[in-house]
Design an enzyme around this catalytic site. Structure first.
Site, PDB file in Angstrom:
ATOM      1  N   GLU A 180      52.356  42.521  41.149  1.00 29.11           N
ATOM      2  CA  GLU A 180      52.058  42.381  42.581  1.00 29.11           C
ATOM      3  C   GLU A 180      51.170  41.151  42.707  1.00 29.11           C
ATOM      4  O   GLU A 180      49.973  41.207  42.432  1.00 29.11           O
ATOM      5  CB  GLU A 180      51.328  43.630  43.097  1.00 29.11           C
ATOM      6  CG  GLU A 180      52.163  44.896  43.049  1.00 29.11           C
ATOM      7  CD  GLU A 180      53.210  44.969  44.151  1.00 29.11           C
ATOM      8  OE1 GLU A 180      53.090  44.229  45.137  1.00 29.11           O
ATOM      9  OE2 GLU A 180      54.164  45.763  44.012  1.00 29.11           O
ATOM     10  N   CYS A 235      46.125  39.633  50.275  1.00 27.70           N
ATOM     11  CA  CYS A 235      47.289  38.953  49.693  1.00 27.70           C
ATOM     12  C   CYS A 235      48.392  38.703  50.709  1.00 27.70           C
ATOM     13  O   CYS A 235      49.177  37.779  50.548  1.00 27.70           O
ATOM     14  CB  CYS A 235      47.836  39.761  48.529  1.00 27.70           C
ATOM     15  SG  CYS A 235      48.228  41.452  49.003  1.00 27.70           S
TER      16      CYS A 235
HETATM   17  P1  NAD Z   1      42.997  38.256  39.150  1.00 30.36           P
HETATM   18  O1  NAD Z   1      44.388  37.967  38.709  1.00 30.36           O
HETATM   19  O2  NAD Z   1      41.941  37.279  38.832  1.00 30.36           O
HETATM   20  O3  NAD Z   1      42.504  39.659  38.558  1.00 30.36           O
HETATM   21  C1  NAD Z   1      43.319  40.818  38.558  1.00 30.36           C
HETATM   22  C2  NAD Z   1      43.013  41.635  37.301  1.00 30.36           C
HETATM   23  O4  NAD Z   1      43.348  40.871  36.167  1.00 30.36           O
HETATM   24  C3  NAD Z   1      41.546  42.005  37.189  1.00 30.36           C
HETATM   25  O5  NAD Z   1      41.464  43.335  36.745  1.00 30.36           O
HETATM   26  C4  NAD Z   1      41.022  41.030  36.165  1.00 30.36           C
HETATM   27  O6  NAD Z   1      39.991  41.568  35.389  1.00 30.36           O
HETATM   28  C5  NAD Z   1      42.228  40.753  35.296  1.00 30.36           C
HETATM   29  N1  NAD Z   1      42.214  39.395  34.731  1.00 30.36           N
HETATM   30  C6  NAD Z   1      41.717  38.287  35.321  1.00 30.36           C
HETATM   31  N2  NAD Z   1      41.905  37.213  34.501  1.00 30.36           N
HETATM   32  C7  NAD Z   1      42.531  37.674  33.404  1.00 30.36           C
HETATM   33  C8  NAD Z   1      42.988  37.071  32.192  1.00 30.36           C
HETATM   34  N3  NAD Z   1      42.844  35.762  31.962  1.00 30.36           N
HETATM   35  N4  NAD Z   1      43.573  37.839  31.272  1.00 30.36           N
HETATM   36  C9  NAD Z   1      43.743  39.162  31.504  1.00 30.36           C
HETATM   37  N5  NAD Z   1      43.328  39.785  32.611  1.00 30.36           N
HETATM   38  C10 NAD Z   1      42.723  39.067  33.559  1.00 30.36           C
HETATM   39  O7  NAD Z   1      43.134  38.513  40.694  1.00 30.36           O
HETATM   40  P2  NAD Z   1      41.965  38.700  41.695  1.00 30.36           P
HETATM   41  O8  NAD Z   1      41.239  37.396  41.802  1.00 30.36           O
HETATM   42  O9  NAD Z   1      41.201  39.913  41.333  1.00 30.36           O
HETATM   43  O10 NAD Z   1      42.757  38.994  43.049  1.00 30.36           O
HETATM   44  C11 NAD Z   1      43.216  37.973  43.876  1.00 30.36           C
HETATM   45  C12 NAD Z   1      44.667  37.681  43.654  1.00 30.36           C
HETATM   46  O11 NAD Z   1      45.407  38.888  43.668  1.00 30.36           O
HETATM   47  C13 NAD Z   1      45.257  36.838  44.752  1.00 30.36           C
HETATM   48  O12 NAD Z   1      46.154  35.920  44.204  1.00 30.36           O
HETATM   49  C14 NAD Z   1      46.010  37.833  45.619  1.00 30.36           C
HETATM   50  O13 NAD Z   1      47.056  37.297  46.356  1.00 30.36           O
HETATM   51  C15 NAD Z   1      46.484  38.775  44.585  1.00 30.36           C
HETATM   52  N6  NAD Z   1      46.723  40.082  45.175  1.00 30.36           N
HETATM   53  C16 NAD Z   1      47.993  40.518  45.281  1.00 30.36           C
HETATM   54  C17 NAD Z   1      48.232  41.729  45.886  1.00 30.36           C
HETATM   55  C18 NAD Z   1      49.619  42.272  46.019  1.00 30.36           C
HETATM   56  O14 NAD Z   1      49.738  43.454  46.318  1.00 30.36           O
HETATM   57  N7  NAD Z   1      50.647  41.502  45.805  1.00 30.36           N
HETATM   58  C19 NAD Z   1      47.180  42.492  46.363  1.00 30.36           C
HETATM   59  C20 NAD Z   1      45.900  42.000  46.233  1.00 30.36           C
HETATM   60  C21 NAD Z   1      45.671  40.791  45.620  1.00 30.36           C
END
Ligand code: NAD
Length: 600
Positions: free
Chosen positions: A357, A391
């Site tokens: 997602e 998002c």
């Molecule tokens: P993120 O990708 O930074 O983090 C998401 C998860 O991944 C967290 O639990 C984080 O700890 C983990 N993570 C982060 N970097 C990582 C790495 N290098 N290796 C492994 N795991 C890692 O996302 P965010 O900043 O928390 O959220 C914002 C993003 O999420 C935006 O791009 C937004 O559009 C997207 N989002 C999508 C939806 C959807 O339903 N499609 C919903 C909410 C947010």
């Protein structure tokens, strides 16, 4: 040392034991989630306010109620969703039974982001638990107050059940780790809700009661009894003041020698409770089951949860990287597309299926034929909800210069009505999650020309609702997902040009089109692609659990919400059951093949 190995092994063993499969167990987990939300509402609201300055309204509609609705829907439909699905048959299988069985995948990993840290953890969790999986939840480390509640409080509501431990020779206390085979004359006692049925492959859950004092085979007596003690009077019992009941299963010989009960017979305990009466409970199982009601007892002790089917693990990118080295049976990731690639790469090493997602830039086309104030109200509301950190928020507007001239004052009017003359002092406007994101957003304020807002305050992580015009396609604000309360307007000369603009870019998670003409809205829908679409409003489509929620292309793969969540976390197993006989009919398949075979 691997910090996750023990937890994951415990969860795997729990899954293999079959504990999570019965509907009663799933039901109990969903009810646990529901109680978690009900009993910790204030705590959750406070955590969300600390993390994101979320107003009580936003916390309620976009985190708590939306999660509760998912739980309620799953609870109402669980048994229907779990049913085998009969399928049509061909001539060669007319005498067989053919169906799709929804099976849990096994050990599921849910990685959630910080922007809706509760909803985006619980939403997938509802689907994973309803589908009968064991789950590792890794909330975002960035929304640290909500993460803390999820890690410290949520587990108390889930999986408070574990396999009863057997300790010969004593009536009281359970010694963890001394599990063993059951037999008449053994004393069993435990602080556990879950009881492992002594027949292999069948389990019994004393749902809907929450806590049990213990269970055991009375010394020397040929019966298996389960004592249930509830801490609170439960409305599911006929007598609401009843807090203790004892179920006695007479045994004529060693448990292993008894015929295994059919899983369908394992009904919730309250079916068997008849206040003031002893003896056999009426019904099909009367011959085998008897119920005695005991006197009221002291409230039960506090049970340390065993957590063998569910775990919350904590950590940032580094820890998550290590976690991803392990094999999971399904990974559900919500986050940004770059991290999505990391997750998918790690999953590929084990051929683990994933739902991603992700995010992206969601276009919002505004036609000349529309009411600018209505559009401005809706766009401003959805752009500024959660301080733009959504998002599916409209990321940029595509409209003609003429529409822009009407839209800008209308947006100013909407923003002032929503947040006052000084939005920073409004309790209804959220804050940016971190310094890093604040700096990134402040950098974007220099793109184009600011016509509304533009103020920022680093100490408060505040970015004012901002509208940018004269924005070029090549500006940084048009290269990345904005994820803040900034709305650029890009001019297009026609609907065709807007559609071209959208189609030249990655497929978005959501797409919006505003027009009084349904033909225009339908044309945008027909000639573009996106995860979801809403005509004449913001992200209302995701409030419908009857619609799948997910991206396409770079905005993600797979979907969830409502039954789609259950299906996402279930393997759809193709099953055909054939009778062992009728070999004469089926023998026609075997070689040597003659012209007669081929005619058939
Ligand atoms: P993120 O990708 O930074 O983090 C998401 C998860 O991944 C967290 O639990 C984080 O700890 C983990 N993570 C982060 N970097 C990582 C790495 N290098 N290796 C492994 N795991 C890692 O996302 P965010 O900043 O928390 O959220 C914002 C993003 O999420 C935006 O791009 C937004 O559009 C997207 N989002 C999508 C939806 C959807 O339903 N499609 C919903 C909410 C947010």
């Amino acid at each position: 040392m691997d910090p996750f190995a023990d937890t994951l092994q415990r969860l795997r063993e729990a899954f293999v034991s079959g504990r999570t499969r019965p509907a009663e167990f799933r039901d109990a987990q969903l009810k646990g989630l529901s109680r978690f939300l009900r009993e910790n509402k204030q705590l959750l609201q406070e955590a969300l306010a600390q993390d994101l300055h979320k107003s009580a309204f936003e916390a309620e509609v976009s985190e708590i109620s939306i999660s509760q609705n998912e739980i309620n829907l799953a609870l109402r439909n669980l048994r229907t969703w779990m049913k085998d699905e009969k399928v049509s048959k061909n001539l060669a299988t007319q005498l067989d039974s053919a169906f799709i069985r929804k099976e849990p995948f096994g050990l599921v990993l849910i990685l959630s982001p910080w922007n809706y840290p509760l909803n985006l953890s619980l939403g997938p969790l509802v689907g994973a638990l309803a589908a009968g999986n064991c789950v590792v939840l890794k909330p975002s480390e960035i929304s640290k107050n909500t993460e803390k509640v999820l890690a410290e409080v949520l587990p108390r509501y889930l999986d408070q059940v574990s396999q009863a431990r057997c300790r010969p020779g004593s009536h009281t206390g359970a010694e963890q780790g001394q599990a063993g085979p059951l037999g008449p004359g053994q004393d069993l006692s435990s602080d556990l809700l879950w009881v492992v049925w002594p027949w292999p492959g069948h389990q019994l859950l004393c749902s809907p009661l929450r806590e049990t004092e213990g269970w055991g085979l009375s010394p020397g007596a040929p019966c298996l009894s389960l004592v249930i003690l509830t801490s609170v009077p439960t409305p599911t019992l006929p007598d609401p003041n009843l807090t203790r009941a004892e179920l006695v299963l007479p045994l004529s010989s060693a448990p292993g020698a008894l015929p295994a009960p059919h899983p369908a017979q394992l009904e919730p305990w309250h079916n068997w409770v008849r206040p003031g009466k002893g003896g056999a409970a009426p019904g099909r199982q009367a011959a085998r089951w008897a119920l005695r009601l005991g006197p009221q007892r002291e409230p039960p002790f506090v049970h340390p949860p065993s957590q063998s089917c569910f775990a919350v693990v904590l950590g940032g990118p580094q820890e998550t990287g290590r976690l991803l080295e392990h094999k999971f049976d399904y990974i559900f990731f919500t986050g940004n597309p770059q991290v999505g690639k990391i997750v998918m790469t790690a999953a590929a090493k084990h051929l683990t299926p994933v739902t991603l997602e992700l995010g992206g830039k969601n276009p919002c086309y505004v036609d000349d034929n529309c009411d600018p104030q209505t559009v401005a109200n809706r766009v401003a509301f959805f752009r500024c909800f959660n301080a733009g950190q959504t998002c599916v928020a409209p990321d940029y507007v595509l409209c003609s210069p003429e529409m822009q001239a009407q839209l800008v004052p209308a947006l100013q009017s909407a923003i002032t009505r929503f947040y006052g003359d000084d939005p920073q002092s409004s309790p209804n406007l959220g804050r940016i999650i971190s310094q890093k994101h604040f700096q990134r957003l402040r950098g974007l304020l220099s793109c184009g020309r600011v016509v509304i807002g533009g103020q920022s305050d680093e100490c408060d992580l505040y970015i004012a609702p901002t509208v940018l015009v004269d924005v070029q396609e090549t500006d940084p604000v048009m290269q990345e997902e904005i994820f803040g309360p900034i709305l650029p307007i890009v001019n297009v000369r026609s609907l065709g040009q807007a559609i071209d603009f959208i189609n030249r870019r990655e497929k978005p998670l959501a797409l919006y089109a505003f027009s009084n003409s349904s033909q225009v809205v339908k044309r945008v829908l027909a000639q573009t692609s996106s995860g979801g679409f809403c005509g004449n409003d913001g992200f209302m489509h995701l409030t419908l659990a009857s619609l799948p929620f997910g991206g396409v292309g770079s905005s993600g793969m797979g979907n969830y919400h409502g039954k789609f969540s259950f299906d996402t976390f279930s393997h759809h197993r193709a099953c055909l059951l054939r009778r062992p006989g009728l070999e004469k009919i089926y023998a026609i398949r075997y070689p040597p093949h003659t012209p007669r075979n081929l005619r058939v």
